[in-house]
Every structure is written in structure tokens, then in C-alpha cells.
Motif scaffolding. Structure first.
Motif, PDB file in Angstrom:
ATOM      1  N   ASP A  91       0.822  -1.141  -0.147  1.00 28.82           N
ATOM      2  CA  ASP A  91      -0.034  -0.241  -0.171  1.00 28.82           C
ATOM      3  C   ASP A  91       0.829   1.344  -0.041  1.00 28.82           C
ATOM      4  OD1 ASP A  91      -2.439  -1.628  -0.187  1.00 28.82           O
ATOM      5  OD2 ASP A  91      -2.454  -1.622   2.273  1.00 28.82           O
ATOM      6  N   SER A  92       1.906   1.336   0.973  1.00 28.65           N
ATOM      7  CA  SER A  92       2.846   2.421   0.775  1.00 28.65           C
ATOM      8  C   SER A  92       3.260   2.633  -0.608  1.00 28.65           C
ATOM      9  CB  SER A  92       4.021   2.248   1.930  1.00 28.65           C
ATOM     10  OG  SER A  92       4.737   3.393   1.748  1.00 28.65           O
ATOM     11  N   SER A  94       2.092   1.768  -3.755  1.00 29.82           N
ATOM     12  CA  SER A  94       1.072   2.188  -4.358  1.00 29.82           C
ATOM     13  C   SER A  94       0.679   3.480  -4.179  1.00 29.82           C
ATOM     14  CB  SER A  94       0.025   1.083  -4.150  1.00 29.82           C
ATOM     15  OG  SER A  94      -0.133  -0.153  -4.360  1.00 29.82           O
ATOM     16  N   GLU A  95       0.809   4.058  -2.862  1.00 29.44           N
ATOM     17  CA  GLU A  95       0.553   5.564  -2.858  1.00 29.44           C
ATOM     18  C   GLU A  95       1.524   6.353  -3.579  1.00 29.44           C
ATOM     19  OE1 GLU A  95       0.035   6.433   1.227  1.00 29.44           O
ATOM     20  OE2 GLU A  95      -1.293   5.065   1.664  1.00 29.44           O
ATOM     21  N   ASP A  98       1.384   5.951  -7.080  1.00 33.12           N
ATOM     22  CA  ASP A  98       0.132   6.979  -7.943  1.00 33.12           C
ATOM     23  C   ASP A  98       0.229   8.333  -7.614  1.00 33.12           C
ATOM     24  OD1 ASP A  98      -1.407   4.573  -8.283  1.00 33.12           O
ATOM     25  OD2 ASP A  98      -2.394   4.724  -6.527  1.00 33.12           O
TER      26      ASP A  98
END
Length: 145
Positions: A91-92, A94-95, A98
């Protein structure tokens, strides 16, 4: 590094202006820097290193206090370790990826692409291991992160 991210558009404009207006030596250097900063990989790298450097700066401040006991220093090291480990989740990344994609669109940078696939040298290839082939740039740089 944070100021570079905050002023990315201004840096691109200043480098373009310097490349056009200054002499050959300075203009060439400015043009090479502009080419480097117009790469989406550069923005991704800056965004990826930002939380790590912020964590390490806090760690350094925690260790440099004149009235911090050894037990406090060990606690700061433990907290820093936990924060760095928390950055290693999908998730880290992916942020970060993005945010890099948004920056690429905002600043009109070159897209992040996969590097060419390299063959394993014959002297190292035993024939049993398959090459790791990534299908997207997110997958490739996610493994790197």
C-alpha cells in the motif's frame, strides 16, 4: 529534497530557460539536468526516498539530543525500525507510485517504462531458473522498493 518536490515545475522552467539563454557549457549542463528531471523515473525516485529521509532525519534528531539517555536512544532506534518496516508494504508503494503518476501527468514528464529485459549470462544460467519478467512498471519498481 522536499523543496525540489515542492518546486518541481519551477525547476523545469528554470532549467529550460538556462539551457536556452546561457553559454554552451552552462546551457549544456542545464539541458542535461532538464532531461534528467523530465524523466518520470526521477520523480518516482524522489517520492520514494522522501519518507525514508524524513524518518532518518527524525532518527538523527533523536540521537543528537544532549540530554537523551541511552535507553531513549534505543527507543528511538526501535521506533525508527518500525516506521521503516511499515514503509515496505504494498500500500505504501502504491501511494508513492500513484503520486508519481499524478506528477507525471501534471508536469507532462516522460512516462515510467520498463527497462529492457536482460538475458542471464550463459556462465550463470543453469537452465533451471526462469528469468523474472515484469509486465508493468509498477510491478518492476515495486520489487525494487
Amino acid at each position: 529534497m522536499v523543496s525540489v518536490l515542492n518546486n518541481y515545475a519551477s525547476i523545469l522552467k528554470a532549467l529550460e530557460k538556462a539551457a536556452a539563454e546561457f553559454g554552451t557549457n552552462t546551457g549544456t549542463r542545464a539541458n542535461n539536468l532538464r532531461f534528467f528531471f523530465e524523466s518520470g523515473k526521477t520523480l518516482l525516485g524522489l517520492l520514494a526516498v522522501k519518507p525514508i529521509l524524513q524518518c532518518m532525519e527524525a532518527f538523527n534528531r533523536g540521537l543528537q539530543g544532549s540530554n537523551v539517555p541511552v535507553s531513549g536512544m534505543l527507543q528511538v532506534a526501535s521506533v525508527t525500525r518500525c516506521v521503516l518496516l511499515s514503509l515496505r508494504i504494498e500500500d505504501s508503494f502504491s501511494e508513492i507510485f500513484d503520486a508519481a503518476q499524478n506528477g507525471i501527468n501534471d508536469y507532462e514528464l516522460t512516462a515510467i517504462v520498463l527497462p529492457r529485459n536482460r538475458k542471464i549470462p550463459k556462465r550463470l544460467d543453469d537452465g533451471f531458473a526462469a528469468n523474472t519478467i515484469h509486465t508493468t512498471s509498477r510491478d518492476f519498481y515495486g520489487v525494487q522498493f
